[in-house]
Scaffold this active site. Structure first.
Site, mmCIF file in Angstrom:
data_model
loop_
_atom_site.group_PDB
_atom_site.id
_atom_site.type_symbol
_atom_site.label_atom_id
_atom_site.label_comp_id
_atom_site.label_asym_id
_atom_site.label_seq_id
_atom_site.Cartn_x
_atom_site.Cartn_y
_atom_site.Cartn_z
ATOM 1 N N ARG A 174 0.803 -1.228 0.000
ATOM 2 C CA ARG A 174 0.000 0.000 0.000
ATOM 3 C C ARG A 174 0.836 1.278 0.000
ATOM 4 O O ARG A 174 0.380 2.327 0.466
ATOM 5 C CB ARG A 174 -0.971 0.033 1.195
ATOM 6 C CG ARG A 174 -1.924 -1.149 1.260
ATOM 7 C CD ARG A 174 -2.877 -1.210 0.077
ATOM 8 N NE ARG A 174 -3.699 -2.405 0.140
ATOM 9 C CZ ARG A 174 -3.402 -3.560 -0.458
ATOM 10 N NH1 ARG A 174 -2.303 -3.668 -1.200
ATOM 11 N NH2 ARG A 174 -4.187 -4.605 -0.342
ATOM 12 N N SER A 225 -10.519 1.325 3.562
ATOM 13 C CA SER A 225 -9.785 0.894 4.768
ATOM 14 C C SER A 225 -9.087 2.076 5.420
ATOM 15 O O SER A 225 -8.394 2.843 4.755
ATOM 16 C CB SER A 225 -8.749 -0.174 4.398
ATOM 17 O OG SER A 225 -9.371 -1.338 3.918
ATOM 18 N N GLU A 295 -3.953 3.999 6.611
ATOM 19 C CA GLU A 295 -3.845 3.818 5.169
ATOM 20 C C GLU A 295 -4.517 4.986 4.463
ATOM 21 O O GLU A 295 -4.072 5.436 3.411
ATOM 22 C CB GLU A 295 -4.518 2.507 4.745
ATOM 23 C CG GLU A 295 -4.478 2.248 3.251
ATOM 24 C CD GLU A 295 -5.006 0.862 2.890
ATOM 25 O OE1 GLU A 295 -5.753 0.773 1.901
ATOM 26 O OE2 GLU A 295 -4.686 -0.112 3.589
#
Length: 302
Positions: A174, A225, A295
């Site tokens: 990520r 998320s 995130e």
């Protein structure tokens, strides 16, 4: 700023919106105004925009469809560049897909799968743009953008543009070079696809879409998320074990469907979401000695 606004409007670079509420441009429906929001009409128009920004020495920020984004209640200083229409070209050339940074990832995956082309099924249901997916190295179901990207056209903070390979983008879980080490945005991406069985590809795509729909609360405004998974642990499971599903601060609530989602339950402000993020981090650290990292990208005036 007034002079820059006039020049942007005179040059007809695309949609130019002063004092535009960013709540209208994020999937969480949260965010104060941008001093100026501009949606470039083309790559050439974007280059003109960057020249004017440089001339006036104004800060700039880029967004796509506004997923994975939490914008301050005080908004964003300077110019916000929204990659959307005008930056959403799509071309299929053999086993390569050339997609503009403003192209919808969900739309791209659907089109490619119906042509019997594989490799992108993992992205079924991931909201946002191709450019944002490269920026975040978006992924699911055991794959991510680093595995399908051939090269990406990047605009850096100083206005320069370069084509970079996955190795040069320094992808990891990520993350990419573009987030902190060398801030930039993806204008266009070349993705590698393979011919396969159309029915099997479409079936897998639908299975992945159904899984996302059944396990994630996209019927509410949310940003996706909130935390990176602290592998081998999973953020959502830790939050659920801590008993935080349904916990609420102001209008922001931990989803009852998935612990790693915060939803805008009732006219939430960014400060509500930030307070909830801090509470979750503190609780998980105290209970399980695991430090959660966000995130979701948090941007704007403080």
């Amino acid at each position: 700023m007034e002079q820059l606004l006039r020049e942007l409007q005179e040059k007809e670079v695309g949609k130019v919106m002063p004092n535009e509420p960013l709540a209208n441009h994020t999937t969480m429906k949260i965010g104060g105004p941008a001093d100026i929001l501009v949606e470039p009409g083309s790559l050439e128009k974007l280059q003109e925009i960057m020249k004017l920004i440089d001339k006036h020495q104004v800060k700039w920020t880029a967004i796509g469809r506004g997923s994975n984004l939490l914008v301050s209640d005080l908004g964003i200083e300077g110019v916000v560049i929204k990659l959307g229409k005008g930056m959403d070209n799509l071309e299929l050339n053999g086993n390569e897909v050339w997609a503009g940074g403003g192209y919808s990832l969900i739309k791209l995956v659907t089109i490619i799968s119906k042509k019997g082309l594989s490799n992108l099924e993992f992205a079924a249901g991931i909201p946002g743009t191709v450019g944002g997916a490269v920026f975040m190295n978006a992924g699911a179901h055991g794959s991510d953008m680093s595995k399908v990207l051939k090269k990406a056209h990047i605009l850096f903070e100083d206005g320069t543009m370069e084509w970079l390979t996955p190795e040069e983008l320094k992808f990891s879980y990520r993350t990419s070079l573009l987030q902190k080490e060398r801030p930039g945005i993806c204008l266009e991406a070349v993705l590698t696809v393979e011919e396969g069985n159309r029915d099997e590809i479409v079936s897998l795509l639908q299975k992945n879409k159904d899984y996302r729909r059944d396990t994630q609360p996209f019927s509410y405004p949310c940003a996706g998320s909130i935390f990176r998974n602290p592998l081998p642990e999973y953020a959502g499971q830790l939050i659920e074990k801590a008993g935080l599903k349904g916990y609420k601060i102001g209008g922001a609530k931990v989803s009852e469907m998935h612990g790693n989602f915060i939803v805008n339950d009732d006219k939430a402000k960014a400060q509500d979401v930030l307070a909830l993020i801090q509470f979750i981090k503190r609780t998980v650290l105290e209970k399980y000695n695991v430090s959660l990292e966000t995130e979701v990208e948090i941007i704007g005036r403080k």
